[in-house]
Design an enzyme around this catalytic site. Structure first.
Site, PDB file in Angstrom:
ATOM      1  N   GLY A   1       8.942  -3.150  -1.538  1.00  0.00           N
ATOM      2  CA  GLY A   1       7.656  -3.849  -1.568  1.00  0.00           C
ATOM      3  C   GLY A   1       7.721  -5.304  -2.008  1.00  0.00           C
ATOM      4  O   GLY A   1       8.690  -6.016  -1.739  1.00  0.00           O
TER       5      GLY A   1
ATOM      6  N   TYR B   1      -7.390   1.991 -11.398  1.00  0.00           N
ATOM      7  CA  TYR B   1      -6.421   0.969 -10.982  1.00  0.00           C
ATOM      8  C   TYR B   1      -6.980  -0.435 -11.236  1.00  0.00           C
ATOM      9  O   TYR B   1      -6.311  -1.288 -11.826  1.00  0.00           O
ATOM     10  CB  TYR B   1      -6.103   1.168  -9.500  1.00  0.00           C
TER      11      TYR B   1
ATOM     12  N   GLY C   1       9.974  -2.947 -10.866  1.00  0.00           N
ATOM     13  CA  GLY C   1       9.589  -2.323  -9.588  1.00  0.00           C
ATOM     14  C   GLY C   1      10.040  -3.132  -8.390  1.00  0.00           C
ATOM     15  O   GLY C   1       9.224  -3.540  -7.566  1.00  0.00           O
TER      16      GLY C   1
ATOM     17  N   SER D   1      -4.138  -7.881  -8.887  1.00  0.00           N
ATOM     18  CA  SER D   1      -4.628  -7.484  -7.561  1.00  0.00           C
ATOM     19  C   SER D   1      -6.046  -8.018  -7.354  1.00  0.00           C
ATOM     20  O   SER D   1      -6.786  -8.231  -8.330  1.00  0.00           O
ATOM     21  CB  SER D   1      -4.656  -5.957  -7.465  1.00  0.00           C
TER      22      SER D   1
ATOM     23  N   THR E   1      12.812  -2.341  -6.130  1.00  0.00           N
ATOM     24  CA  THR E   1      13.666  -1.733  -5.095  1.00  0.00           C
ATOM     25  C   THR E   1      12.943  -1.703  -3.751  1.00  0.00           C
ATOM     26  O   THR E   1      13.520  -1.299  -2.737  1.00  0.00           O
ATOM     27  CB  THR E   1      14.074  -0.295  -5.483  1.00  0.00           C
TER      28      THR E   1
HETATM   29  N1  LIG Z   1       0.585  -3.493  -1.637  1.00  0.00           N
HETATM   30  C1  LIG Z   1      -0.629  -3.942  -1.868  1.00  0.00           C
HETATM   31  O1  LIG Z   1      -1.517  -3.886  -1.003  1.00  0.00           O
HETATM   32  C2  LIG Z   1      -0.948  -4.587  -3.190  1.00  0.00           C
HETATM   33  C3  LIG Z   1      -2.128  -5.324  -3.309  1.00  0.00           C
HETATM   34  C4  LIG Z   1      -2.438  -5.940  -4.518  1.00  0.00           C
HETATM   35  C5  LIG Z   1      -1.587  -5.810  -5.598  1.00  0.00           C
HETATM   36  N2  LIG Z   1      -0.452  -5.060  -5.466  1.00  0.00           N
HETATM   37  C6  LIG Z   1       0.399  -4.941  -6.650  1.00  0.00           C
HETATM   38  O2  LIG Z   1       1.685  -5.425  -6.349  1.00  0.00           O
HETATM   39  C7  LIG Z   1       2.669  -4.727  -7.114  1.00  0.00           C
HETATM   40  C8  LIG Z   1       3.734  -4.193  -6.176  1.00  0.00           C
HETATM   41  O3  LIG Z   1       3.102  -3.341  -5.241  1.00  0.00           O
HETATM   42  P1  LIG Z   1       3.851  -2.810  -3.923  1.00  0.00           P
HETATM   43  O4  LIG Z   1       2.766  -2.395  -2.987  1.00  0.00           O
HETATM   44  O5  LIG Z   1       4.889  -3.778  -3.508  1.00  0.00           O
HETATM   45  O6  LIG Z   1       4.514  -1.493  -4.516  1.00  0.00           O
HETATM   46  P2  LIG Z   1       5.414  -0.406  -3.762  1.00  0.00           P
HETATM   47  O7  LIG Z   1       5.742  -0.781  -2.361  1.00  0.00           O
HETATM   48  O8  LIG Z   1       4.731   0.876  -4.018  1.00  0.00           O
HETATM   49  O9  LIG Z   1       6.765  -0.580  -4.604  1.00  0.00           O
HETATM   50  C9  LIG Z   1       7.080   0.288  -5.503  1.00  0.00           C
HETATM   51  C10 LIG Z   1       8.194  -0.276  -6.383  1.00  0.00           C
HETATM   52  O10 LIG Z   1       7.843   0.070  -7.697  1.00  0.00           O
HETATM   53  C11 LIG Z   1       8.849   0.929  -8.218  1.00  0.00           C
HETATM   54  N3  LIG Z   1       8.214   1.917  -9.089  1.00  0.00           N
HETATM   55  C12 LIG Z   1       7.174   2.738  -8.819  1.00  0.00           C
HETATM   56  N4  LIG Z   1       6.859   3.458  -9.917  1.00  0.00           N
HETATM   57  C13 LIG Z   1       7.723   3.071 -10.891  1.00  0.00           C
HETATM   58  C14 LIG Z   1       7.904   3.426 -12.249  1.00  0.00           C
HETATM   59  N5  LIG Z   1       7.143   4.364 -12.829  1.00  0.00           N
HETATM   60  N6  LIG Z   1       8.875   2.813 -12.960  1.00  0.00           N
HETATM   61  C15 LIG Z   1       9.664   1.866 -12.387  1.00  0.00           C
HETATM   62  N7  LIG Z   1       9.543   1.487 -11.100  1.00  0.00           N
HETATM   63  C16 LIG Z   1       8.581   2.080 -10.362  1.00  0.00           C
HETATM   64  C17 LIG Z   1       9.536   1.554  -7.013  1.00  0.00           C
HETATM   65  O11 LIG Z   1      10.848   1.897  -7.369  1.00  0.00           O
HETATM   66  P3  LIG Z   1      11.527   3.346  -7.106  1.00  0.00           P
HETATM   67  O12 LIG Z   1      10.725   4.034  -6.038  1.00  0.00           O
HETATM   68  O13 LIG Z   1      12.897   2.969  -6.682  1.00  0.00           O
HETATM   69  O14 LIG Z   1      11.469   4.011  -8.427  1.00  0.00           O
HETATM   70  C18 LIG Z   1       9.504   0.361  -6.060  1.00  0.00           C
HETATM   71  O15 LIG Z   1      10.533  -0.544  -6.373  1.00  0.00           O
HETATM   72  C19 LIG Z   1       1.902  -3.627  -7.859  1.00  0.00           C
HETATM   73  O16 LIG Z   1       1.643  -4.036  -9.166  1.00  0.00           O
HETATM   74  C20 LIG Z   1       0.605  -3.492  -7.077  1.00  0.00           C
HETATM   75  O17 LIG Z   1      -0.456  -3.039  -7.880  1.00  0.00           O
HETATM   76  C21 LIG Z   1      -0.112  -4.459  -4.294  1.00  0.00           C
END
Ligand SMILES: NC(=O)c1ccc[n+]([C@@H]2O[C@H](COP(=O)([O-])OP(=O)(O)OC[C@H]3O[C@@H](n4cnc5c(N)ncnc54)[C@H](OP(=O)(O)O)[C@@H]3O)[C@@H](O)[C@H]2O)c1
Length: 264
Positions: A18, A154, A14, A141, A16
């Protein structure tokens, strides 16, 4: 500080956008080769173009796969080869009531958030142990510990990741392989930006006000009272990937701005 990551090969699920894209950027800037992942080659190509313009000499390639689809993951594993660093970052969430969360929702979140790391770790950990060096990181998280009531499924997956991470660390005893988890808090990734925009439009207020209200009314326990940037999370992840972090194994590191009460 030189993180000593030159020529290490890393895979970030994941990545691409975030947090995944931010960690990929730090790793390539440190001289590692990074294999990016998202669901489509088009998004991978965009991410490669962006990182190549930001980091000269960035060593990048990508493997598309959808972690909601076990057959797609199988094909990814066939192409992956050996890696020195695995970052289990991919994760999805939906804010919904427990009553409205169907079996299908639970299984999909488990597939993407937990089984992604299980399958990838099962594929690469034996090679790391054989070569006697490797880093596996799970991006969990704060929700694993706070368990907000609109995010029970989640949060359950994020708590499960902690158990997988700790259990795998115990299989590395006596080696130079480490397995750790990090617990980010609310982080301004693209998904979070979209959430702020939508609420701002619906409530006819600015995104800044939405963010301030979130910490005033929802994440009241946050000590920093703001969203973290993806770079703040990526910097700690990059350190944990480094040979310099060799004394940290089996840990769950809080990166949530103090929202989880308690010292440890
Ligand atoms: N953001 C927050 O506030 C937060 C807080 C705590 C923990 N986290 C954790 O941090 C991690 C990253 O979160 P983020 O917020 O950076 O995510 P995000 O911005 O939603 O990034 C999504 C990334 O995941 C890829 N993706 C989504 N579904 C996928 C799938 N089924 N198969 C393969 N790739 C997939 C997307 O690629 P494509 O769209 O190109 O397919 C993109 O590269 C996650 O595990 C999340 O639970 C986030």
């Amino acid at each position: 500080m030189d993180l000593q990551l030159k020529n290490k090969r890393a895979f970030v699920s994941g990545s691409t956008g975030g947090i995944g894209l931010a960690i990929a950027k730090v790793l390539v800037a440190e001289g590692a080769e990074v294999i990016l992942n998202g669901r489509t080659q088009a998004r991978i190509d965009q991410a490669i173009a962006r990182l190549s313009s930001e980091v000269s000499g960035a060593k990048l390639r990508g493997i598309p796969a959808d972690f909601a689809d076990p057959a797609s993951v199988e094909s990814l594993l066939d192409k992956l080869g050996s890696v020195d660093i695995l970052i289990n970052n991919v994760g999805i969430f939906t804010s919904q009531s427990f009553a409205d969360t169907s079996d299908a929702d639970w299984y999909q979140m488990f597939e993407v958030n937990v089984m992604s790391g299980v399958r990838l770790s099962r594929a690469v950990l034996p090679g790391m142990l054989k070569r006697n060096w490797g880093r596996i990181l799970f991006v969990s998280s704060e929700c694993a510990m706070l368990v907000p009531e609109d995010l029970i499924a989640y949060s359950t997956t994020k708590a499960a990741m902690l158990a997988v991470s700790r259990g795998l660390a115990q299989t590395t005893k006596g080696s130079a392989v480490t397995v750790n988890a990090v617990l980010p808090g609310s982080t301004l990734s693209e998904g979070a930006e979209r959430f702020l925009q939508t609420v701002a439009e619906n409530e006819q207020i600015s995104e800044k006000e939405v963010a301030e209200n979130f910490f005033k009314n929802v994440r009241t326990s946050s000590l920093i009272q703001r969203f973290t940037s993806t770079e703040e999370i990526a910097n700690t992840l990059a350190y944990l990937c480094s040979p310099l972090a060799s004394a940290t194994n089996g840990a769950a590191i809080k990166l949530e701005g103090g929202s989880v009460p308690g010292i440890l």
